[in-house]
Design a protein around this motif. Structure first.
Motif, short mmCIF file in Angstrom:
data_model
loop_
_atom_site.label_atom_id
_atom_site.label_comp_id
_atom_site.label_asym_id
_atom_site.label_seq_id
_atom_site.Cartn_x
_atom_site.Cartn_y
_atom_site.Cartn_z
N TYR A 76 47.43 35.17 31.53
CA TYR A 76 46.38 35.05 30.51
C TYR A 76 45.48 33.86 30.77
CZ TYR A 76 49.80 38.08 28.42
OH TYR A 76 50.70 39.06 28.23
N ASN A 77 46.04 32.80 31.35
CA ASN A 77 45.18 31.68 31.71
C ASN A 77 44.10 32.15 32.66
OD1 ASN A 77 46.47 29.73 30.19
ND2 ASN A 77 47.94 29.25 31.80
N HIS A 78 44.52 32.95 33.63
CA HIS A 78 43.54 33.48 34.57
C HIS A 78 42.54 34.37 33.85
CE1 HIS A 78 44.92 32.11 38.48
NE2 HIS A 78 46.12 32.05 37.92
N ARG A 79 43.06 35.29 33.06
CA ARG A 79 42.19 36.20 32.33
C ARG A 79 41.15 35.44 31.50
NH1 ARG A 79 45.30 38.86 27.63
NH2 ARG A 79 45.00 36.74 26.88
N ASP A 80 41.65 34.48 30.71
CA ASP A 80 40.76 33.80 29.77
C ASP A 80 39.75 32.90 30.46
OD1 ASP A 80 42.14 35.08 27.81
OD2 ASP A 80 43.48 33.39 27.41
N TYR A 81 40.25 32.07 31.38
CA TYR A 81 39.35 31.06 31.93
C TYR A 81 38.44 31.61 33.01
CZ TYR A 81 42.20 28.24 28.97
OH TYR A 81 42.85 27.77 27.87
N PHE A 82 38.92 32.61 33.76
CA PHE A 82 38.00 33.19 34.74
C PHE A 82 36.95 34.05 34.04
CE2 PHE A 82 36.34 35.94 38.01
CZ PHE A 82 36.05 35.02 39.00
N SER A 83 37.39 34.80 33.04
CA SER A 83 36.43 35.62 32.29
C SER A 83 35.34 34.73 31.68
CB SER A 83 37.12 36.39 31.16
OG SER A 83 38.11 37.22 31.67
N ALA A 84 35.78 33.61 31.12
CA ALA A 84 34.81 32.70 30.50
C ALA A 84 33.83 32.17 31.54
CB ALA A 84 35.55 31.54 29.82
N ALA A 85 34.38 31.82 32.72
CA ALA A 85 33.51 31.29 33.77
C ALA A 85 32.53 32.37 34.22
CB ALA A 85 34.36 30.81 34.95
N ALA A 86 33.01 33.60 34.34
CA ALA A 86 32.14 34.68 34.79
C ALA A 86 31.01 34.90 33.80
CB ALA A 86 32.96 35.96 34.95
N LYS A 87 31.37 34.87 32.52
CA LYS A 87 30.37 35.06 31.48
C LYS A 87 29.30 33.97 31.56
CE LYS A 87 30.34 36.07 26.56
NZ LYS A 87 31.09 35.77 25.33
N ALA A 88 29.78 32.74 31.73
CA ALA A 88 28.84 31.62 31.77
C ALA A 88 27.94 31.68 32.99
CB ALA A 88 29.63 30.31 31.75
N GLN A 89 28.41 32.30 34.07
CA GLN A 89 27.65 32.27 35.31
C GLN A 89 27.01 33.62 35.62
OE1 GLN A 89 29.98 30.29 38.45
NE2 GLN A 89 31.18 29.39 36.81
N GLY A 90 26.84 34.44 34.61
CA GLY A 90 26.12 35.71 34.81
C GLY A 90 26.93 36.77 35.51
N GLY A 91 28.24 36.59 35.60
CA GLY A 91 29.08 37.62 36.21
C GLY A 91 29.57 38.61 35.17
N LYS A 92 30.38 39.59 35.64
CA LYS A 92 30.87 40.62 34.74
C LYS A 92 32.29 40.97 35.17
CE LYS A 92 30.25 45.47 33.97
NZ LYS A 92 29.87 46.61 34.79
N ILE A 93 33.17 41.15 34.19
CA ILE A 93 34.52 41.58 34.51
C ILE A 93 34.56 43.10 34.34
CG2 ILE A 93 36.96 41.39 33.87
CD1 ILE A 93 35.78 38.80 34.96
N SER A 94 34.73 43.83 35.42
CA SER A 94 34.65 45.29 35.33
C SER A 94 35.90 45.87 34.67
CB SER A 94 34.44 45.91 36.70
OG SER A 94 35.57 45.71 37.52
N VAL A 95 37.06 45.28 34.92
CA VAL A 95 38.27 45.77 34.27
C VAL A 95 39.34 44.69 34.30
CG1 VAL A 95 39.18 46.84 36.37
CG2 VAL A 95 39.93 47.70 34.17
N LEU A 96 40.15 44.65 33.24
CA LEU A 96 41.29 43.73 33.20
C LEU A 96 42.56 44.55 33.37
CD1 LEU A 96 40.31 41.59 30.07
CD2 LEU A 96 40.29 40.83 32.44
N LEU A 97 43.37 44.22 34.35
CA LEU A 97 44.58 44.98 34.60
C LEU A 97 45.81 44.10 34.53
CD1 LEU A 97 43.31 47.11 37.62
CD2 LEU A 97 43.74 47.93 35.31
N PRO A 98 46.40 43.96 33.34
CA PRO A 98 47.64 43.19 33.25
C PRO A 98 48.81 44.02 33.79
CG PRO A 98 47.03 44.06 31.10
CD PRO A 98 45.96 44.50 32.05
N ILE A 99 49.66 43.41 34.59
CA ILE A 99 50.79 44.13 35.19
C ILE A 99 52.08 43.66 34.51
CG2 ILE A 99 51.96 44.67 37.35
CD1 ILE A 99 49.20 45.25 37.93
N PRO A 100 52.86 44.59 33.95
CA PRO A 100 54.10 44.16 33.29
C PRO A 100 55.06 43.52 34.30
CG PRO A 100 53.85 46.55 33.17
CD PRO A 100 52.68 46.03 33.91
#
Lengths: 453, 320, 293
Positions: free
Chosen positions: A215-239
């Motif tokens: 989740y650290n990766h999910r949250d902080y990378f997503s936030a960085a992508a948003k701030a830098q004009g990127g887009k997360i196409s899909v989030l795939l958490p693996i059990p």
């Protein structure tokens, strides 16, 4: 982030806390070690080290300083634990040959915690109250750190973890817990995000383990992508119990430019192989965190598909990634060859991206003890040690900190160092980018110094 | 079960509790903190023993009740500002409710099938703690800070991080559950449970509604396990999904087997012995699970009745 | 990816896991059927097979096919021998009491796991596939070795079926399963049949481990998942029913893949686990088993 309640949290802390002042750069430096490093290097890095002048704590010179080392010898963290132990033993040997800490030789007391949070807390108790160690250090896996930290706080024993988790800097733990040897994962993600988005692509699919580390990766990378004009196409958490990954690749949209993967666990080779089978040559760019490939040979069958992809490295596994005499000295001292494997057994690959944290933590402890005039575990001395540590601002590159100079934030009890991005070429990792410390800084969310001791 | 032993039995149990109370003044710090942990975990074993020892139902899923207590207490204290004691109370209620619902469903299965159902439900609960990780923080877990574990009782500030408070709270929890099982074991209900263990069909023929007795036993067992989980959360301040894994269902089985199946004090003896066995063996080998495995085998092969069970069989037939 | 190809992929993946699961669970079912005991150490037999496959591969060096062949002989033999020893030293002594056997095999599980940790280490080690080719579908690529796994598992299943239904040993086993006392009265060496069944069950698990290891990796904790899944399969199939076990392996194997197309994988696992538990609650004998065990 979760709606976590946190009374330590200092969200309102002024943003100017991010700015770095190099003014007090020397506070956290090892004056003695600098000189010693020179001496050692002149002697080719292997010669006997000159004993340093006994530090100012004269009288206690021969009383050993007992350090409790909480290690994952068994359980899921065992592959890491083995190298943490080797690195620690090497660092202790070096420090002792330099005259110990404040003139006192280090006596290492090692306890296995089975990578289990319940046993971890028990081990902390055992080290603190049975072995009467001065400090405890070395814990790696987040759940063990979090399970053990409350006991360390209650027993009022300084607890130095080498875990890279965001649990220390988030303010979740307590004032007795420090992470001075390795950058936390939030900072790592923040540091590499702009390079990934700028050089590999802006449309990113994220694959990460379905638990807190992921989740650290999910949250902080997503936030960085948003701030830098990127887009997360899909989030795939693996059990965590997953053994087959093909079905997840099917969910990745075809316009995805980058696959960002963090797969901590023994399934990584399967993951890579199935990724190769699925995408073949028509693949997106791929960026991963090396955590899952620690202790794994890059030339393992099944990893061929990683050729040409990029990885985060905490410290470059292959020699030359950091071209300094300190790095070479460290590499030799911990018994690792140019390919990042054991000198005795080249098939035994190290956890090079993390284990330096043990080495650097030990030197941090040495520095903290010597500068605070710490003598024993009396509340007064422990308080002085903690306050002195909190005052550190810079850890200078050298034999003590071969991975690079680090900024230390006393409020967060966390250090911030450089990160590396490497490309897989001929089944080896070649560093293509080194982030600056500033790249990895974020607005602090905690302030431990406001807690009582 | 014989009447004439009553005085002896009461003296023995109160004596054990008294000794545990006095021990806090003599034990060195290390053994004192071990004793706290042993008392809390022995409570878990006491709960397990009600179902396995007295009713003869083997479960491999008790971690779900322990976890219900742990999360019930931990989450309410963490998110809802419950005081420590309210949180513990809620944890106990959670375990009680879970064991009731689970019992209604699972007791339809028998023998091995029951065992596997317990395992499956526990696994489902473990996965649930991962699934709702936004709240539980899953595998990583969360911590109850010192502030959250402090409350005022009758004007006095009680800190559950303080070793003295911890010790005596653990002792109270353990003593209450121990005495409860003692009363249960010697009550008519307890005798019906033992009758079910020995021969369920015959007990039913005698006119007892064995299903209801089994459900009662499961609820008591699950609730006491939950008491232990809630106390663990409060005293050791960490809540994580590790405690819901199958390993934590195997532990109470091991402790009870070692101490003596169907003996009131067996769980305490077993938990303490196993704790020190692991602790001491960890000085010689890092594979403490190897020791656990070997102990299980030795027990099954040579001491199927455990320590107190063997004592009772050979010498102390009055032992409850 | 579009829904059609996505579903096709899920079915393909489901088929592979169903076949491997069928072989593993068949071993557990055999033991339960004949001996009426639950072997909690079944997963470590699977793991031992995988670890021995790694060992075989590293002995013969760069010839994956030879290493695989060696593993297919060595792994069942070694694991079978371990199982016979366990039967002789432990299970026989507790008189195959169901509860004692469970506790004893938990002990065995810990001991074997820790021994492997000490001797083999904590790393997950890869084993090269004996044959490797990539099958290209229009929408995605797929591992050819996985298709080999399907074929090899099918052969093992057929072999077990043949052994159980056409040979004298199979007859003895079925007789013991139906009524061990009666079988003994008719001259079936029940004790030896028990040992054989336990060994055969372990060997099946070991061979499943050998088959899967080029797809996964050999790791000392890898036995837990197949153990739980095998439990699920054996229960749904009916405790002790071989035919039911195979049908159930397909239901579970396929549904795990297909449910995860629609739900988050963790939720899919929760639902599947609860479903199995409810099957047992409603039909304690399993879907295809005897009504009351």
């Amino acid at each position: 982030m979760t709606k976590r309640k946190n009374e330590n949290s200092e969200a309102e802390t002024n943003k100017s806390g991010m700015a770095i002042t190099r003014r007090a750069a020397l506070t956290g430096t090892l004056a003695g070690v600098g000189a010693l490093a020179g001496a050692a290097l002149i002697g080719g890095g292997t010669g006997p080290l000159i004993k340093s002048a006994r530090a100012h704590t004269g009288g206690s010179a021969d009383r050993p300083i007992k350090l409790g080392f909480q290690v994952h010898r068994t359980g899921i963290g065992a592959a890491y634990g083995r190298w943490y132990e080797r690195t620690t033993v090497a660092a202790v040997k070096l420090i002792n040959s330099m005259g110990g800490i404040a003139g006192r030789p280090i006596e290492l007391v090692i306890e296995d915690d089975g990578t289990d949070p319940k046993r971890g807390a028990e081990v902390v108790e055992k080290l603190a109250t049975k072995h009467n160690v001065e400090f405890i250090f070395g814990t790696l896996f987040s759940h063990v750190v979090i399970g053990s930290a409350p006991r360390a706080g209650e027993l009022k024993i300084p607890y130095f973890v080498v875990s890279e988790g965001y649990h220390v800097a988030s303010g979740m733990l307590n004032r007795y817990v420090f992470q001075p040897g390795i950058t936390d994962v939030r900072s790592q993600i923040t540091a590499i995000s702009s390079w990934v988005l700028g050089n590999l692509g802006k449309n990113v699919a994220m694959i990460y383990p379905d638990y807190a580390f992921g989740y650290n990766h999910r949250d902080y990378f997503s936030a960085a992508a948003k701030a830098q004009g990127g887009k997360i196409s899909v989030l795939l958490p693996i059990p965590p119990t997953e053994t087959s990954y093909t079905k997840y690749f099917a969910r990745i949209p075809s316009d995805t430019e980058v696959i960002y993967h963090v797969m901590v666990g023994p399934g990584v080779l399967t993951f890579v192989k199935e990724m190769g089978e699925h995408f073949g040559s028509k693949r997106p760019k791929i960026f991963g965190f090396l955590d899952s490939l620690e202790a794994v040979d890059m030339a393992s069958p099944g990893l061929e598909y990683l050729e040409g992809t990029h990885f985060w490295e905490g410290m470059p596994r292959y020699a030359g990634g950091i071209d300094t005499p300190h790095e070479r000295f460290y590499r030799q001292a911990v018994g690792v060859n140019d390919a990042g494997a054991s000198i005795q057994n080249p098939k035994d690959v190290s956890t090079y991206s993390h284990m330096f944290g043990c080495w650097e933590t030990l030197f941090f402890i040495k520095d903290a003890v010597e500068q605070s005039g710490y003598q024993d575990r009396s509340p007064k001395d422990v308080a002085r040690l903690i306050e002195t540590s909190e005052g550190f601002q810079w850890l200078n590159e050298g034999i003590a900190h071969p991975q690079g100079a680090k900024k230390f934030d006393g409020r967060l009890h966390q250090c911030f160092g450089p990160q590396f991005i490497s490309k897989v070429e001929n089944a080896k990792l070649r560093v293509v980018h080194r982030t600056s410390i500033e790249d990895g800084l974020y607005a602090p969310e905690a302030n431990y110094t406001k807690q009582s001791l | 079960m014989r009447r004439h032993g009553a005085a002896k039995i009461i003296v023995l149990h109160l004596g054990v509790i008294g000794l545990l109370f006095l021990a806090q003044f003599f034990l060195p710090a290390y053994h004192q903190s071990n004793a706290i942990r042993i008392m809390v975990l022995a409570t878990y074993a006491v709960g397990y023993n009600v179902l396995m020892g007295y009713t003869g139902l083997l479960s491999l899923g008790h971690a779900m009740f322990f976890a219900a207590g742990l999360y019930g207490a931990g989450l309410t204290i963490y998110y809802l500002d419950f005081t420590p004691l309210q949180g513990v109370g809620f944890g106990i209620l959670s375990a009680c409710a879970l064991s009731f619902v689970f019992g209604l469903l699972a007791l339809r299965a028998r023998g091995i099938a029951f065992l596997i159902v317990t395992m499956m439900f526990a696994q489902a609960l473990f996965l649930t703690t991962l699934y709702f990780n936004e709240i539980t923080l899953g595998d990583q877990g969360f911590v109850l800070s010192e502030k959250l574990r402090t409350m005022t009782i009758g004007g006095a500030v009680v800190k559950f991080s303080d070793p003295v408070v911890k010790y005596n709270f653990a002792l109270m929890v353990f003593s209450a559950c121990l005495l409860l099982t003692l009363v249960l074991a010697r009550s008519p209900v307890g005798r019906v449970l033992v009758a079910i263990r020995e021969n369920e069909a015959r007990t039913r023929m005698l006119g007892y509604d064995t299903e209801r007795y089994k459900l009662l036993s499961l609820v008591i067992s699950g609730t006491i396990s939950g008491v232990s989980g809630a106390a663990y959360a409060l005293l050791f301040a960490y809540i994580g999904s590790t405690f819901a894994t199958i390993q934590y269902s195997i532990f109470p089985l091991l402790w009870v087997l070692l101490g003596g199946v169907g003996t009131t004090l067996g769980p305490l003896v077993g938990t303490a012995l196993m704790f020190y066995l692991i602790d001491i063996s960890s000085d010689y080998t890092s594979s403490y699970l190897l020791v656990v495995g070997a102990v299980l085998l030795v027990l099954v092969l040579w001491f199927p009745k455990g320590i107190l069970g063997t004592l009772r069989e050979r010498w102390l037939s009055w032992l409850p | 990816m579009n829904f059609g190809p996505h579903l096709f992929l899920a079915v393909l993946e489901g088929t592979v896991s169903a076949f491997v699961l069928a072989v593993t669970a068949l071993g557990l079912s055999l033991v339960f059927g004949v001996m009426r005991v639950v072997n909690v150490a079944h997963g470590v037999f699977f793991m031992l097979g995988a670890v021995l496959a790694w060992w075989s591969a590293s002995i013969v060096g760069g010839q994956p096919l030879l290493g695989f062949g060696l593993a297919m002989i060595v792994a069942p033999l070694v694991v079978g021998a371990v199982a016979v020893a366990a039967d002789w030293l432990i299970l026989r002594r507790v008189n195959y009491n169901p509860e004692s056997t469970i506790v004893a095999t938990i002990g065995l599980l810990y001991i074997i796991e820790q021994m492997v940790l000490i001797l083999y280490g904590p790393d997950a080690r890869p084993v090269p596939a004996p044959v490797y080719f990539r099958v290209s579908f229009p929408w995605f690529g797929y591992s050819g070795y996985k298709l080999v796994v399907i074929a090899a598992s099918a052969v093992l299943l057929l072999g077990t079926w043949y052994g159980m239904s056409k040979t004298k040993l199979g007859l003895y086993m079925r007789a013991t399963q139906q009524d061990s006392q009666m079988a003994q009265a008719f001259g079936v060496p029940v004790r030896r049949i028990y040992a054989t069944a336990f060994a055969l069950g372990a060997m099946l698990a070991a061979m499943a481990g050998v088959l899967i290891v080029p797809v996964q990796q050999a790791h000392y904790l890898m036995g837990m998942d197949p153990l739980l899944l095998s439990f699920i399969v054996v229960i749904i199939g009916g405790l002790g029913s071989l035919r039911g076990t195979i049908i159930a392996a397909f239901i579970v194997g396929m549904s795990d893949g297909i449910i995860s197309v629609f739900f988050s994988p963790t939720l899919a696992k929760i639902l599947a686990t609860l479903l199995v538990a409810m099957v047992l609650v409603i039909r304690p004998g399993g879907l295809f088993g005897e009504e009351e065990p």
